[in-house]
Design a protein around this motif. Structure first.
Motif, PDB file in Angstrom:
ATOM      1  N   ALA A   1       0.859  -1.189   0.000  1.00  0.00           N
ATOM      2  CA  ALA A   1       0.000   0.000   0.000  1.00  0.00           C
ATOM      3  C   ALA A   1       0.891   1.233   0.000  1.00  0.00           C
ATOM      4  CB  ALA A   1      -0.911   0.003   1.215  1.00  0.00           C
ATOM      5  N   LEU A   2       0.494   2.221  -0.787  1.00  0.00           N
ATOM      6  CA  LEU A   2       1.189   3.508  -0.829  1.00  0.00           C
ATOM      7  C   LEU A   2       0.192   4.574  -0.415  1.00  0.00           C
ATOM      8  CD1 LEU A   2       3.589   5.354  -1.669  1.00  0.00           C
ATOM      9  CD2 LEU A   2       2.553   5.399  -3.943  1.00  0.00           C
ATOM     10  N   LEU A   3       0.481   5.257   0.684  1.00  0.00           N
ATOM     11  CA  LEU A   3      -0.386   6.317   1.185  1.00  0.00           C
ATOM     12  C   LEU A   3       0.385   7.633   1.095  1.00  0.00           C
ATOM     13  CD1 LEU A   3      -1.608   4.425   4.355  1.00  0.00           C
ATOM     14  CD2 LEU A   3      -2.741   4.577   2.142  1.00  0.00           C
ATOM     15  N   VAL A   4      -0.172   8.604   0.388  1.00  0.00           N
ATOM     16  CA  VAL A   4       0.490   9.894   0.193  1.00  0.00           C
ATOM     17  C   VAL A   4      -0.417  10.984   0.750  1.00  0.00           C
ATOM     18  CG1 VAL A   4       1.411  11.507  -1.514  1.00  0.00           C
ATOM     19  CG2 VAL A   4       1.674   9.048  -1.869  1.00  0.00           C
ATOM     20  N   GLY A   5       0.126  11.814   1.615  1.00  0.00           N
ATOM     21  CA  GLY A   5      -0.636  12.908   2.207  1.00  0.00           C
ATOM     22  C   GLY A   5      -0.696  14.114   1.285  1.00  0.00           C
ATOM     23  N   HIS A   6      -1.359  15.141   1.758  1.00  0.00           N
ATOM     24  CA  HIS A   6      -1.489  16.394   1.015  1.00  0.00           C
ATOM     25  C   HIS A   6      -0.091  16.912   0.664  1.00  0.00           C
ATOM     26  CE1 HIS A   6      -3.450  20.180  -0.087  1.00  0.00           C
ATOM     27  NE2 HIS A   6      -2.423  20.788   0.489  1.00  0.00           N
ATOM     28  N   GLN A   7       0.123  17.292  -0.607  1.00  0.00           N
ATOM     29  CA  GLN A   7       1.412  17.825  -1.028  1.00  0.00           C
ATOM     30  C   GLN A   7       1.213  18.960  -2.026  1.00  0.00           C
ATOM     31  OE1 GLN A   7       3.632  14.740  -2.959  1.00  0.00           O
ATOM     32  NE2 GLN A   7       1.901  14.057  -4.146  1.00  0.00           N
ATOM     33  N   PHE A   8       2.212  19.803  -2.146  1.00  0.00           N
ATOM     34  CA  PHE A   8       2.121  20.944  -3.052  1.00  0.00           C
ATOM     35  C   PHE A   8       2.778  20.630  -4.385  1.00  0.00           C
ATOM     36  CE2 PHE A   8       1.511  22.920   1.073  1.00  0.00           C
ATOM     37  CZ  PHE A   8       0.353  23.635   0.818  1.00  0.00           C
ATOM     38  N   ASP A   9       2.281  21.289  -5.428  1.00  0.00           N
ATOM     39  CA  ASP A   9       2.737  21.054  -6.795  1.00  0.00           C
ATOM     40  C   ASP A   9       3.607  22.198  -7.315  1.00  0.00           C
ATOM     41  OD1 ASP A   9       2.732  19.645  -9.292  1.00  0.00           O
ATOM     42  OD2 ASP A   9       1.223  21.043 -10.033  1.00  0.00           O
ATOM     43  N   ASP A  10       3.696  23.286  -6.574  1.00  0.00           N
ATOM     44  CA  ASP A  10       4.436  24.461  -7.038  1.00  0.00           C
ATOM     45  C   ASP A  10       5.286  25.028  -5.902  1.00  0.00           C
ATOM     46  OD1 ASP A  10       2.030  25.260  -5.712  1.00  0.00           O
ATOM     47  OD2 ASP A  10       2.382  27.291  -6.423  1.00  0.00           O
ATOM     48  N   ASP A  11       6.265  25.860  -6.252  1.00  0.00           N
ATOM     49  CA  ASP A  11       7.174  26.390  -5.248  1.00  0.00           C
ATOM     50  C   ASP A  11       6.546  27.452  -4.346  1.00  0.00           C
ATOM     51  OD1 ASP A  11       7.015  28.190  -7.316  1.00  0.00           O
ATOM     52  OD2 ASP A  11       9.128  28.721  -7.295  1.00  0.00           O
ATOM     53  N   LEU A  12       5.423  28.039  -4.737  1.00  0.00           N
ATOM     54  CA  LEU A  12       4.756  29.046  -3.904  1.00  0.00           C
ATOM     55  C   LEU A  12       3.616  28.457  -3.075  1.00  0.00           C
ATOM     56  CD1 LEU A  12       4.581  31.981  -6.484  1.00  0.00           C
ATOM     57  CD2 LEU A  12       6.258  31.619  -4.652  1.00  0.00           C
ATOM     58  N   ASN A  13       3.294  27.187  -3.294  1.00  0.00           N
ATOM     59  CA  ASN A  13       2.214  26.499  -2.572  1.00  0.00           C
ATOM     60  C   ASN A  13       0.865  27.180  -2.755  1.00  0.00           C
ATOM     61  OD1 ASN A  13       4.265  24.859  -1.668  1.00  0.00           O
ATOM     62  ND2 ASN A  13       4.349  25.770   0.357  1.00  0.00           N
ATOM     63  N   VAL A  14       0.567  27.621  -3.998  1.00  0.00           N
ATOM     64  CA  VAL A  14      -0.693  28.327  -4.242  1.00  0.00           C
ATOM     65  C   VAL A  14      -1.579  27.671  -5.298  1.00  0.00           C
ATOM     66  CG1 VAL A  14       0.194  30.563  -3.509  1.00  0.00           C
ATOM     67  CG2 VAL A  14       0.399  29.894  -5.900  1.00  0.00           C
ATOM     68  N   LYS A  15      -1.018  26.838  -6.175  1.00  0.00           N
ATOM     69  CA  LYS A  15      -1.844  26.227  -7.226  1.00  0.00           C
ATOM     70  C   LYS A  15      -2.818  25.236  -6.610  1.00  0.00           C
ATOM     71  CE  LYS A  15       1.566  26.741 -10.849  1.00  0.00           C
ATOM     72  NZ  LYS A  15       2.578  26.064 -11.635  1.00  0.00           N
ATOM     73  N   ALA A  16      -4.036  25.231  -7.153  1.00  0.00           N
ATOM     74  CA  ALA A  16      -5.073  24.361  -6.598  1.00  0.00           C
ATOM     75  C   ALA A  16      -5.977  23.846  -7.710  1.00  0.00           C
ATOM     76  CB  ALA A  16      -5.909  25.108  -5.576  1.00  0.00           C
TER      77      ALA A  16
ATOM     78  N   LEU B   1      -0.654  19.597 -11.391  1.00  0.00           N
ATOM     79  CA  LEU B   1      -1.723  20.508 -11.793  1.00  0.00           C
ATOM     80  C   LEU B   1      -1.399  21.307 -13.052  1.00  0.00           C
ATOM     81  CD1 LEU B   1      -2.687  21.825  -8.264  1.00  0.00           C
ATOM     82  CD2 LEU B   1      -3.939  20.182  -9.660  1.00  0.00           C
ATOM     83  N   GLN B   2      -0.124  21.546 -13.351  1.00  0.00           N
ATOM     84  CA  GLN B   2       0.244  22.349 -14.518  1.00  0.00           C
ATOM     85  C   GLN B   2       1.210  21.591 -15.394  1.00  0.00           C
ATOM     86  OE1 GLN B   2      -0.999  25.328 -15.329  1.00  0.00           O
ATOM     87  NE2 GLN B   2      -2.248  25.462 -13.502  1.00  0.00           N
ATOM     88  N   PRO B   3       0.840  20.874 -16.410  1.00  0.00           N
ATOM     89  CA  PRO B   3      -0.524  20.655 -16.865  1.00  0.00           C
ATOM     90  C   PRO B   3      -1.231  19.634 -15.978  1.00  0.00           C
ATOM     91  CG  PRO B   3       0.964  19.375 -18.216  1.00  0.00           C
ATOM     92  CD  PRO B   3       1.820  20.181 -17.256  1.00  0.00           C
ATOM     93  N   THR B   4      -2.543  19.670 -16.003  1.00  0.00           N
ATOM     94  CA  THR B   4      -3.331  18.747 -15.191  1.00  0.00           C
ATOM     95  C   THR B   4      -3.073  17.320 -15.653  1.00  0.00           C
ATOM     96  OG1 THR B   4      -5.020  20.401 -14.851  1.00  0.00           O
ATOM     97  CG2 THR B   4      -5.657  18.123 -14.476  1.00  0.00           C
TER      98      THR B   4
END
Length: 92
Positions: free
Chosen positions: A11-26, A70-73
């Motif tokens: 099993a691989l469980l991954v928590g909330h993580q950011f996709d960009d260096d500013l932590n703003v993309k959603a 997220l960029q690209p989705t």
């Protein structure tokens, strides 16, 4: 018991993580970052002879849809099933 088959369940469980260096993309309408997710993989290997194995594997067994970026989705791959035979040549 290895005499019958080698079975691996992971099993691989991954928590909330950011996709960009500013932590703003959603994702649209959600908090910034990529949502958490979990996937389960299964592998079964059975020796048929001294140099021959049969295998069956399932990746993302429950066909979980999750975001990779997220960029690209980009969404991760769906369930993947592999069935095959592996030959081991003596002397290698």
């Amino acid at each position: 018991h290895p005499r019958y088959a080698d079975v691996t369940l992971s099993a691989l469980l991954v928590g909330h993580q950011f996709d960009d260096d500013l932590n703003v993309k959603a994702k649209t309408g959600e908090e910034p970052g990529l949502p958490k997710y979990g996937v389960v993989d299964l592998s079964v290997l059975r020796a048929i002879g001294r140099n021959l194995d049969a295998f069956f594997t399932v990746q993302n067994m429950f066909d979980q849809e999750y975001w990779v970026q997220l960029q690209p989705t980009t969404l991760a791959g769906p369930r993947l099933v592999n069935v095959g035979v592996r030959v081991r040549w003596s002397g290698r």
